[in-house]
Design a protein around this motif. Structure first.
Motif, PDB file in Angstrom:
ATOM      1  N   GLY A 387      -0.094 -13.508  45.071  1.00 52.67           N
ATOM      2  CA  GLY A 387      -0.297 -13.984  43.698  1.00 52.67           C
ATOM      3  C   GLY A 387      -1.358 -13.109  43.055  1.00 52.67           C
ATOM      4  N   ALA A 388      -2.481 -13.723  42.629  1.00 60.67           N
ATOM      5  CA  ALA A 388      -3.550 -12.931  42.017  1.00 60.67           C
ATOM      6  C   ALA A 388      -4.884 -13.296  42.651  1.00 60.67           C
ATOM      7  CB  ALA A 388      -3.604 -13.191  40.520  1.00 60.67           C
ATOM      8  N   GLY A 389      -5.725 -12.306  42.810  1.00 59.96           N
ATOM      9  CA  GLY A 389      -7.048 -12.528  43.390  1.00 59.96           C
ATOM     10  C   GLY A 389      -7.490 -11.241  44.066  1.00 59.96           C
ATOM     11  N   ALA A 438      -2.512 -14.806  50.407  1.00 64.67           N
ATOM     12  CA  ALA A 438      -3.029 -15.724  49.382  1.00 64.67           C
ATOM     13  C   ALA A 438      -4.530 -15.851  49.514  1.00 64.67           C
ATOM     14  CB  ALA A 438      -2.374 -17.097  49.545  1.00 64.67           C
ATOM     15  N   GLY A 439      -5.181 -16.159  48.407  1.00 67.35           N
ATOM     16  CA  GLY A 439      -6.596 -16.539  48.449  1.00 67.35           C
ATOM     17  C   GLY A 439      -6.655 -18.051  48.548  1.00 67.35           C
ATOM     18  N   ASP A 440      -7.844 -18.576  48.772  1.00 63.47           N
ATOM     19  CA  ASP A 440      -7.960 -20.040  48.834  1.00 63.47           C
ATOM     20  C   ASP A 440      -7.681 -20.651  47.466  1.00 63.47           C
ATOM     21  OD1 ASP A 440     -10.330 -18.566  48.349  1.00 63.47           O
ATOM     22  OD2 ASP A 440     -11.623 -20.254  48.811  1.00 63.47           O
ATOM     23  N   GLY A 441      -8.069 -19.929  46.398  1.00 62.75           N
ATOM     24  CA  GLY A 441      -7.743 -20.415  45.051  1.00 62.75           C
ATOM     25  C   GLY A 441      -6.253 -20.318  44.804  1.00 62.75           C
ATOM     26  N   MET A 444      -3.776 -22.824  46.699  1.00 67.52           N
ATOM     27  CA  MET A 444      -3.755 -24.232  46.293  1.00 67.52           C
ATOM     28  C   MET A 444      -3.004 -24.459  44.975  1.00 67.52           C
ATOM     29  SD  MET A 444      -5.122 -26.096  48.652  1.00 67.52           S
ATOM     30  CE  MET A 444      -5.664 -27.622  47.894  1.00 67.52           C
ATOM     31  N   MET A 445      -2.680 -23.392  44.265  1.00 67.80           N
ATOM     32  CA  MET A 445      -1.942 -23.584  43.006  1.00 67.80           C
ATOM     33  C   MET A 445      -0.507 -24.034  43.254  1.00 67.80           C
ATOM     34  SD  MET A 445      -3.159 -21.504  39.881  1.00 67.80           S
ATOM     35  CE  MET A 445      -4.887 -21.506  39.424  1.00 67.80           C
ATOM     36  N   HIS A 446       0.116 -23.500  44.320  1.00 67.53           N
ATOM     37  CA  HIS A 446       1.476 -23.956  44.646  1.00 67.53           C
ATOM     38  C   HIS A 446       1.620 -24.228  46.129  1.00 67.53           C
ATOM     39  CE1 HIS A 446       3.100 -23.779  40.660  1.00 67.53           C
ATOM     40  NE2 HIS A 446       2.490 -22.627  40.480  1.00 67.53           N
ATOM     41  N   ASN A 466      -9.769 -16.980  52.917  1.00 65.95           N
ATOM     42  CA  ASN A 466     -10.623 -18.041  52.379  1.00 65.95           C
ATOM     43  C   ASN A 466     -12.065 -17.554  52.272  1.00 65.95           C
ATOM     44  OD1 ASN A 466     -12.058 -20.309  51.780  1.00 65.95           O
ATOM     45  ND2 ASN A 466     -11.470 -21.460  53.609  1.00 65.95           N
ATOM     46  N   ASN A 467     -12.493 -17.292  51.022  1.00 61.15           N
ATOM     47  CA  ASN A 467     -13.895 -16.904  50.813  1.00 61.15           C
ATOM     48  C   ASN A 467     -14.668 -17.983  50.058  1.00 61.15           C
ATOM     49  OD1 ASN A 467     -12.749 -16.618  48.341  1.00 61.15           O
ATOM     50  ND2 ASN A 467     -13.276 -14.459  48.042  1.00 61.15           N
ATOM     51  N   GLY A 468     -14.020 -19.144  49.836  1.00 62.93           N
ATOM     52  CA  GLY A 468     -14.726 -20.275  49.232  1.00 62.93           C
ATOM     53  C   GLY A 468     -15.044 -20.124  47.753  1.00 62.93           C
ATOM     54  N   THR A 472     -12.282 -13.234  42.223  1.00 60.81           N
ATOM     55  CA  THR A 472     -12.132 -12.251  41.137  1.00 60.81           C
ATOM     56  C   THR A 472     -13.023 -12.604  39.957  1.00 60.81           C
ATOM     57  OG1 THR A 472      -9.835 -12.052  41.776  1.00 60.81           O
ATOM     58  CG2 THR A 472     -10.434 -11.113  39.645  1.00 60.81           C
ATOM     59  N   ILE A 473     -13.014 -13.883  39.628  1.00 57.56           N
ATOM     60  CA  ILE A 473     -13.764 -14.300  38.434  1.00 57.56           C
ATOM     61  C   ILE A 473     -15.262 -14.246  38.720  1.00 57.56           C
ATOM     62  CG2 ILE A 473     -13.966 -16.101  36.646  1.00 57.56           C
ATOM     63  CD1 ILE A 473     -11.106 -14.716  37.122  1.00 57.56           C
ATOM     64  N   ARG A 474     -15.595 -14.617  39.980  1.00 59.61           N
ATOM     65  CA  ARG A 474     -17.003 -14.524  40.382  1.00 59.61           C
ATOM     66  C   ARG A 474     -17.488 -13.069  40.294  1.00 59.61           C
ATOM     67  NH1 ARG A 474     -20.224 -17.268  44.097  1.00 59.61           N
ATOM     68  NH2 ARG A 474     -22.247 -16.270  44.107  1.00 59.61           N
TER      69      ARG A 474
END
Ligand SMILES: Cc1ncc(C[n+]2csc(CCOP(=O)(O)OP(=O)(O)O)c2C)c(N)n1
Length: 553
Positions: A387-389, A438-441, A444-446, A466-468, A472-474
């Motif tokens: 996905g994205a991340g 996938a990322g952890d964010g 969880m979206m799908h 999983n980086n908690g 990307t936004i951080r």
């Protein structure tokens, strides 16, 4: 005369079968019971999903991997708005897809009836065409057109809405026939002009992208690149279009481009874009090619005239599907002594360096060696989805794609795509390994579609980084507003327990060396699996830590 009366629902399913549809994704709704009934014993496989966004992304992934429209069915109002997430991906990514939406009865329209939406207004920007079938007799016409529109020119999604009362109407209608795909070919004079431009070029560069490729076209273009010894890049998330170990491969023209490659694109005297729109991500925010007048001589090959000259005025626009353009290159003769070989080799060497993962990194889990393990142990025909991340950087930069149809990833940057895309890919190619990054964010979206993989016995392997954090936004936050962490941290479930609770296999990786054995166990389990890789949030990019980004800000 014997007339056979059929319901609208039956006619829809017959039209799908006539067009070769073998599978659909859906979330059921009372608005289209007549279609669900016609699907009973139809021979079409129905993947029942848990949220319409995931269902639409599965259809997108089918469309991406087959070139035929992926089919998704959802109910009106909330079902359709959930599905719009997948619709937007198919639109931006030029993927053929048809979304059928159960609609309210014709006699209830314009009262804001239960779940009423006027889709021709709501979805116009998300779809190539939005049609409503008001008369069951016209179902063959609408469905045939939907297939034609979704696949022709620049492919994309079509929405057909099905009023509930129309679907139970019994009518006499013509038998549906399959749509006829439309191909656009280059003219002989255009190929001759291209040949002259190429022969006169000192530093040519090819960038491949978009859709409407095929295994044959990819093989043919590789043969062309071998003969002409030219450098070739792939556009953002279209890496499967060129073997990364081919001596002509120059790298991924996407986010975080190799600076050597970016410079080469800027300095080329002949840029040949085949199938790519060179939109914001591949063009490094429109900095690689000047708009509207590129410095490079530009040959732009695209299957839709609307795209040619839209941003970049080409010196030679060619309205043709990539596969047809490539087929026309077969008879061209390379110069006796190609002068481009040295530059091509330098770019490939630079790519090989750029795509060699770092050994070191913060924390006990290092993604570099994990990527190296994947490169050695996962077969070349495995399909990778994401996905994205920032986690996706590891895949895009360090995985060396070798074959066509080994990638299903949204150029539109939509989180949550990887898991449903993997479910669809595994359903399509059960004999191939399918790996979802996938990322952890993102997961969880799908993430609920993990149960769809379990239900249909589709043993996908999910590498869940999983980086908690919404990393990307951080990362952007630390760059723009250093030290002021706002809304980018996450609290996560126990992903191993999650996998098990759904009936799948779960693994936790807390040290680099645990990854290989965990992957082997996931593979051997024969179940859909999640390998949770606990990554230090400091390891935000392969080159920089979060702290370094903050300190540099
Ligand atoms: C549907 C959607 N919502 C929001 C975003 C904005 N966004 C891009 S990446 C990202 C964070 C991704 O987090 P994660 O999956 O944990 O990966 P990481 O960046 O931490 O590796 C967000 C919120 C997006 N691209 N798509």
């Amino acid at each position: 005369m014997n007339t056979v009366m059929k319901t609208g629902g039956q006619l829809i399913v017959e039209a799908l079968k006539a067009n070769g549809v073998k599978r659909i994704s859906c979330v059921p709704g009372e608005s289209y019971l007549a279609v669900l009934d016609a699907l009973y014993e139809s021979g079409i496989e129905v993947l029942v999903c848990r949220q319409e966004g995931g269902a639409a992304m599965m259809a997108d992934s089918w469309g991406r991997l087959t070139g035929e429209p992926g089919i998704c069915m959802v109910t009106r109002g909330p079902g359709a708005t959930n599905a719009s997430a997948g619709l937007h991906i198919a639109r931006q990514d030029s993927i053929p897809m048809i979304l059928f939406v159960g609609q309210i009865g014709r006699d209830m329209k314009e009262r804001e009836a239960f779940q009423e939406v006027e889709y021709r207004r709501a979805f116009t920007e998300f779809a190539k065409w939005v049609g409503e079938i008001d008369d069951a007799r016209r179902i063959p016409e609408f469905v045939t057109r939907a297939f034609a529109v979704a696949t022709s020119g620049r492919p994309g999604p079509v929405v057909l809405t099905l009023p509930e009362d129309m679907l139970v109407e019994e009518v006499e209608a013509p038998d549906a026939r399959p749509y006829m795909p439309v191909e656009s070919h280059p003219g002989t004079s255009q190929i001759a002009a291209f040949e002259t431009m190429l022969k006169n070029a000192e530093r040519p560069m090819f960038i491949l992208g978009g859709t409407r490729w095929s295994e044959q076209a990819v093989a043919d273009f590789q043969a062309f690149a071998s003969r002409f010894k030219v450098p070739v890049g792939c556009s953002f998330r279209r890496q499967m279009l060129f073997d990364h170990l081919h001596p002509s491969y120059a790298g991924d023209v996407g986010i975080g481009i190799n600076p050597v490659l970016a410079k080469a694109v800027k300095e080329t005297d002949l840029l040949v874009l085949i199938g790519s729109r060179m939109s914001e991500m591949p063009s490094s925010s429109y900095t690689l090619i000047d708009i509207p007048y590129p410095k490079q001589k530009l040959v732009h090959v695209f299957p839709d005239p609307e795209e040619l000259g839209r941003m970049y005025r080409p010196d030679l626009p060619i309205c043709a599907a990539p596969a047809e353009f490539v087929a026309a290159l077969k008879d061209l003769e390379p110069p006796a002594a190609p002068i481009w070989a040295e530059r091509k080799s330098a770019l490939h060497d630079s790519y090989l360096k750029w795509s060699t993962p770092p050994e070191s990194g913060p924390g006990p889990v290092r993604m570099g060696p994990i990527m190296q393990w994947i490169e050695k142990n996962v077969p070349d025909d495995a399909i990778f989805t994401n996905g994205a991340g920032n986690y996706a950087t590891w895949l895009h930069r360090f995985h060396r794609f070798r074959k066509y149809n080994t990638q299903s990833a949204p150029t539109s940057g939509s989180m949550g795509y990887g898991l449903p895309a993997a479910v669809a890919a595994k359903q399509l190619f059960p004999e191939r390994e399918v790996v979802c990054f996938a990322g952890d964010g993102c997961f969880m979206m799908h993430g609920q579609e993990f149960i769809t993989a379990v239900r249909y016995g589709l043993p996908i392997i999910t590498v869940l980084v999983n980086n908690g954090i919404y990393g990307t936004i951080r990362m952007h936050q630390e760059r723009e507003y250093p030290g002021r962490v706002s809304a980018t941290d996450l609290v996560n479930p126990d992903f191993v327990a999650y996998a098990k609770a759904f009936g799948g296999h779960g693994e936790l990786v807390e040290k680099t060396e645990e990854f290989g054995p965990a992957y082997e166990r996931a593979r051997a389990s024969g179940k859909p699996s999640i390998i949770e890789v606990r990554l230090d949030p400091e390891a935000i990019t392969p080159a920089r830590t979060l702290t370094q980004i903050r300190e540099k800000a």
